[in-house]
Design a protein around this motif. Sequence first.
Motif, PDB file in Angstrom:
ATOM      1  N   PRO A   1     -30.509 -43.382  76.492  1.00  0.00           N
ATOM      2  CA  PRO A   1     -29.116 -43.136  76.858  1.00  0.00           C
ATOM      3  C   PRO A   1     -28.446 -44.440  77.314  1.00  0.00           C
ATOM      4  O   PRO A   1     -29.050 -45.198  78.084  1.00  0.00           O
ATOM      5  CB  PRO A   1     -29.221 -42.142  78.029  1.00  0.00           C
ATOM      6  CG  PRO A   1     -30.597 -41.561  77.934  1.00  0.00           C
ATOM      7  CD  PRO A   1     -31.460 -42.607  77.302  1.00  0.00           C
ATOM      8  N   ALA A   2     -27.239 -44.713  76.821  1.00  0.00           N
ATOM      9  CA  ALA A   2     -26.538 -45.944  77.222  1.00  0.00           C
ATOM     10  C   ALA A   2     -26.178 -45.838  78.704  1.00  0.00           C
ATOM     11  O   ALA A   2     -25.648 -44.805  79.140  1.00  0.00           O
ATOM     12  CB  ALA A   2     -25.289 -46.121  76.372  1.00  0.00           C
ATOM     13  N   PRO A   3     -26.410 -46.886  79.493  1.00  0.00           N
ATOM     14  CA  PRO A   3     -26.158 -46.815  80.936  1.00  0.00           C
ATOM     15  C   PRO A   3     -24.686 -46.996  81.313  1.00  0.00           C
ATOM     16  O   PRO A   3     -24.302 -46.720  82.447  1.00  0.00           O
ATOM     17  CB  PRO A   3     -27.002 -47.960  81.496  1.00  0.00           C
ATOM     18  CG  PRO A   3     -27.123 -48.934  80.361  1.00  0.00           C
ATOM     19  CD  PRO A   3     -27.053 -48.135  79.086  1.00  0.00           C
ATOM     20  N   SER A   4     -23.859 -47.485  80.371  1.00  0.00           N
ATOM     21  CA  SER A   4     -22.428 -47.662  80.675  1.00  0.00           C
ATOM     22  C   SER A   4     -21.630 -47.378  79.408  1.00  0.00           C
ATOM     23  O   SER A   4     -22.206 -47.207  78.327  1.00  0.00           O
ATOM     24  CB  SER A   4     -22.167 -49.083  81.184  1.00  0.00           C
ATOM     25  OG  SER A   4     -22.542 -50.010  80.181  1.00  0.00           O
ATOM     26  N   THR A   5     -20.300 -47.344  79.550  1.00  0.00           N
ATOM     27  CA  THR A   5     -19.433 -46.984  78.420  1.00  0.00           C
ATOM     28  C   THR A   5     -19.528 -48.036  77.316  1.00  0.00           C
ATOM     29  O   THR A   5     -19.418 -49.227  77.580  1.00  0.00           O
ATOM     30  CB  THR A   5     -17.973 -46.846  78.909  1.00  0.00           C
ATOM     31  OG1 THR A   5     -17.973 -45.869  79.939  1.00  0.00           O
ATOM     32  CG2 THR A   5     -17.059 -46.395  77.786  1.00  0.00           C
ATOM     33  N   ARG A   6     -19.720 -47.586  76.107  1.00  0.00           N
ATOM     34  CA  ARG A   6     -19.942 -48.478  74.967  1.00  0.00           C
ATOM     35  C   ARG A   6     -18.771 -48.457  74.000  1.00  0.00           C
ATOM     36  O   ARG A   6     -18.076 -47.448  73.862  1.00  0.00           O
ATOM     37  CB  ARG A   6     -21.196 -48.047  74.199  1.00  0.00           C
ATOM     38  CG  ARG A   6     -22.484 -48.138  74.972  1.00  0.00           C
ATOM     39  CD  ARG A   6     -22.725 -49.542  75.461  1.00  0.00           C
ATOM     40  NE  ARG A   6     -24.119 -49.774  75.770  1.00  0.00           N
ATOM     41  CZ  ARG A   6     -24.549 -50.426  76.858  1.00  0.00           C
ATOM     42  NH1 ARG A   6     -23.704 -50.893  77.748  1.00  0.00           N
ATOM     43  NH2 ARG A   6     -25.845 -50.634  77.050  1.00  0.00           N
ATOM     44  N   ASN A   7     -18.615 -49.557  73.286  1.00  0.00           N
ATOM     45  CA  ASN A   7     -17.717 -49.652  72.144  1.00  0.00           C
ATOM     46  C   ASN A   7     -18.622 -49.630  70.910  1.00  0.00           C
ATOM     47  O   ASN A   7     -19.650 -50.309  70.912  1.00  0.00           O
ATOM     48  CB  ASN A   7     -16.952 -50.985  72.210  1.00  0.00           C
ATOM     49  CG  ASN A   7     -15.838 -51.071  71.185  1.00  0.00           C
ATOM     50  OD1 ASN A   7     -16.037 -50.801  70.009  1.00  0.00           O
ATOM     51  ND2 ASN A   7     -14.661 -51.450  71.632  1.00  0.00           N
ATOM     52  N   PRO A   8     -18.269 -48.886  69.877  1.00  0.00           N
ATOM     53  CA  PRO A   8     -19.167 -48.864  68.708  1.00  0.00           C
ATOM     54  C   PRO A   8     -19.268 -50.220  68.012  1.00  0.00           C
ATOM     55  O   PRO A   8     -20.246 -50.483  67.320  1.00  0.00           O
ATOM     56  CB  PRO A   8     -18.548 -47.815  67.778  1.00  0.00           C
ATOM     57  CG  PRO A   8     -17.172 -47.556  68.289  1.00  0.00           C
ATOM     58  CD  PRO A   8     -17.126 -47.974  69.723  1.00  0.00           C
ATOM     59  N   VAL A   9     -18.234 -51.071  68.176  1.00  0.00           N
ATOM     60  CA  VAL A   9     -18.258 -52.382  67.509  1.00  0.00           C
ATOM     61  C   VAL A   9     -19.037 -53.358  68.389  1.00  0.00           C
ATOM     62  O   VAL A   9     -18.645 -53.602  69.528  1.00  0.00           O
ATOM     63  CB  VAL A   9     -16.825 -52.915  67.274  1.00  0.00           C
ATOM     64  CG1 VAL A   9     -16.878 -54.213  66.474  1.00  0.00           C
ATOM     65  CG2 VAL A   9     -15.969 -51.873  66.571  1.00  0.00           C
TER      66      VAL A   9
ATOM     67  N   LEU B   1     -17.859 -55.839  71.552  1.00  0.00           N
ATOM     68  CA  LEU B   1     -16.554 -55.509  72.135  1.00  0.00           C
ATOM     69  C   LEU B   1     -16.740 -54.648  73.386  1.00  0.00           C
ATOM     70  O   LEU B   1     -17.677 -53.846  73.459  1.00  0.00           O
ATOM     71  CB  LEU B   1     -15.675 -54.777  71.119  1.00  0.00           C
ATOM     72  CG  LEU B   1     -15.248 -55.606  69.908  1.00  0.00           C
ATOM     73  CD1 LEU B   1     -14.186 -54.879  69.115  1.00  0.00           C
ATOM     74  CD2 LEU B   1     -14.722 -56.980  70.333  1.00  0.00           C
ATOM     75  N   PRO B   2     -15.845 -54.810  74.375  1.00  0.00           N
ATOM     76  CA  PRO B   2     -15.995 -54.080  75.635  1.00  0.00           C
ATOM     77  C   PRO B   2     -15.737 -52.586  75.471  1.00  0.00           C
ATOM     78  O   PRO B   2     -15.052 -52.160  74.539  1.00  0.00           O
ATOM     79  CB  PRO B   2     -14.927 -54.713  76.542  1.00  0.00           C
ATOM     80  CG  PRO B   2     -13.931 -55.313  75.605  1.00  0.00           C
ATOM     81  CD  PRO B   2     -14.662 -55.673  74.348  1.00  0.00           C
ATOM     82  N   GLY B   3     -16.256 -51.802  76.397  1.00  0.00           N
ATOM     83  CA  GLY B   3     -16.093 -50.350  76.331  1.00  0.00           C
ATOM     84  C   GLY B   3     -14.703 -49.863  76.739  1.00  0.00           C
ATOM     85  O   GLY B   3     -14.384 -48.687  76.562  1.00  0.00           O
ATOM     86  N   ASP B   4     -13.845 -50.769  77.244  1.00  0.00           N
ATOM     87  CA  ASP B   4     -12.549 -50.316  77.800  1.00  0.00           C
ATOM     88  C   ASP B   4     -11.697 -49.526  76.820  1.00  0.00           C
ATOM     89  O   ASP B   4     -10.976 -48.628  77.219  1.00  0.00           O
ATOM     90  CB  ASP B   4     -11.658 -51.502  78.209  1.00  0.00           C
ATOM     91  CG  ASP B   4     -12.363 -52.524  79.047  1.00  0.00           C
ATOM     92  OD1 ASP B   4     -13.600 -52.511  79.076  1.00  0.00           O
ATOM     93  OD2 ASP B   4     -11.660 -53.325  79.668  1.00  0.00           O
ATOM     94  N   ASN B   5     -11.737 -49.908  75.514  1.00  0.00           N
ATOM     95  CA  ASN B   5     -10.838 -49.204  74.587  1.00  0.00           C
ATOM     96  C   ASN B   5     -11.480 -47.936  73.999  1.00  0.00           C
ATOM     97  O   ASN B   5     -10.881 -47.260  73.189  1.00  0.00           O
ATOM     98  CB  ASN B   5     -10.301 -50.141  73.496  1.00  0.00           C
ATOM     99  CG  ASN B   5     -11.318 -50.523  72.446  1.00  0.00           C
ATOM    100  OD1 ASN B   5     -12.503 -50.222  72.594  1.00  0.00           O
ATOM    101  ND2 ASN B   5     -10.859 -51.177  71.386  1.00  0.00           N
TER     102      ASN B   5
END
Length: 422
Positions: A246-254, A257-261
Amino acid sequence: MTTTASPRTNWAGNIAFSAPDFYRPASLGELRAVVARARQVRVLGTGHSFNDMADSPGAQVSLAGLPPEAEVDSAASLVRVAAGVTYASLASRLDRHGFALRNLASLPHISVAGACATGTHGSGPANQNLSAAVAGLELVIADGDVVQLNRGDDGFPGAVVHLGGLGAVTRLILELVPSFEVSQRVYEGLPLDVLDDHFAAIMAAGYSVSMFTDWRAPRLTQLWVKSLAEDGPPAIEGEPWFTATPAPSTRNPVPGLPGDNATAQLGKPGPWFERLPHFRPEFTPSAGDELQSEYLLPAEHAVPALHALSQVSDRLAAVVRIAEVRRIAADDLWLSPCYRQDTVAFHFTWLPDTAAVLPVVTLVERQLAPFGPRPHWGKVFTTPAAELAERYDRLTDFLALAGHYDPAGKFRNAYTARCLGR
Ligand SMILES: Cc1cc2nc3c(=O)[nH]c(=O)nc-3n(C[C@H](O)[C@H](O)[C@H](O)COP(=O)(O)OP(=O)(O)OC[C@H]3O[C@@H](n4cnc5c(N)ncnc54)[C@H](O)[C@@H]3O)c2cc1C
């Protein structure tokens, strides 16, 4: 009505529109006059397609200046929405009425009419593409007349995925479902060979599942599972074959790139429209600097098709930012890439280098050819018209429909000539 001839491009910037005239009518009357007067005309949605399908040798028209209405009929569970409204704008309004759309694409920035024109889709073996929610549409046809087509009418299944070739769609009627909550979890590092025996089970492990790989190693970089909140965490976590983390923080599929968007993850439940897309409306979706291609084929070929792509993984890895695999349920719309087949979709977000990407696009088409791939109409592809005709049983019927509404070919352009032979 605004008129300009300044150079404009699509969202990705890889297409400079050549249309000499651009109009932004503010009323249905103005639109009807533009269409009736024009010798050639095409409508531009939000310009998120990656090819020249929205370009015109004459007039190009944006409907973004028409009133952005969305009238909900609660008793019938329908909404009548103006063509230029984006899913981002529509979704929050529907939710306030207690309603939802069954599914959304990876981004909510696109117009409802533009998305439905190309068979745009999200994921989920039980979820059809966005066009399948269309119960009716109103269009201004070549002579400026307004035509209403509803489900059950002759030609309706041919008119929904229309590639901009029948007229200017001004309103759509969409079917709604009661609002629902979704929670989203991201897992990392699932080996590709796990898919050999478990592809269908993993795809069915949530309401909407997306598999991502960069083809740089034989593993999924990420697996996004969007579950109905009422169902709780996906069952896959207990499966013996499930080795992803499980990813421990919010991910970006690209990658990089940061998970913010990206939309909220980590299993936190939230409204359908804040979880079903991958990207949040207030940010640039995806990488921004990119091209895209996608091929849709019968779901039963998913694993052999993955193997065929793995054979050329080094060529893919050289020009891909990220690839995504999704599932979509069959529908009955003549030009839908999911026409009468439960579908698996292989998507590629490429580097923004057309010269380097095109040979790899052709290579992907060659690798997937045994499975009868239908390219996403709004993305980059090199499939010749003769092959498209073989893969769309109802293409001839669609051309007859186009001839009926647009006998002089006002809504033709270079794209329709190249892809449809019209
Ligand atoms: C970052 C990104 C992510 C994407 N993710 C997905 C995804 O998850 N799933 C997917 O399937 N696709 C995806 N796409 C592709 C996108 O959904 C389609 O290209 C879609 O058609 C774009 O909608 P649009 O409003 O920008 O239409 P445009 O690109 O402006 O137009 C598309 C076609 O529709 C016609 N058209 C538009 N409006 C009208 C109208 N009112 N009347 C008549 N014809 C009209 C145009 O002439 C053109 O032929 C993505 C694209 C981007 C840029």
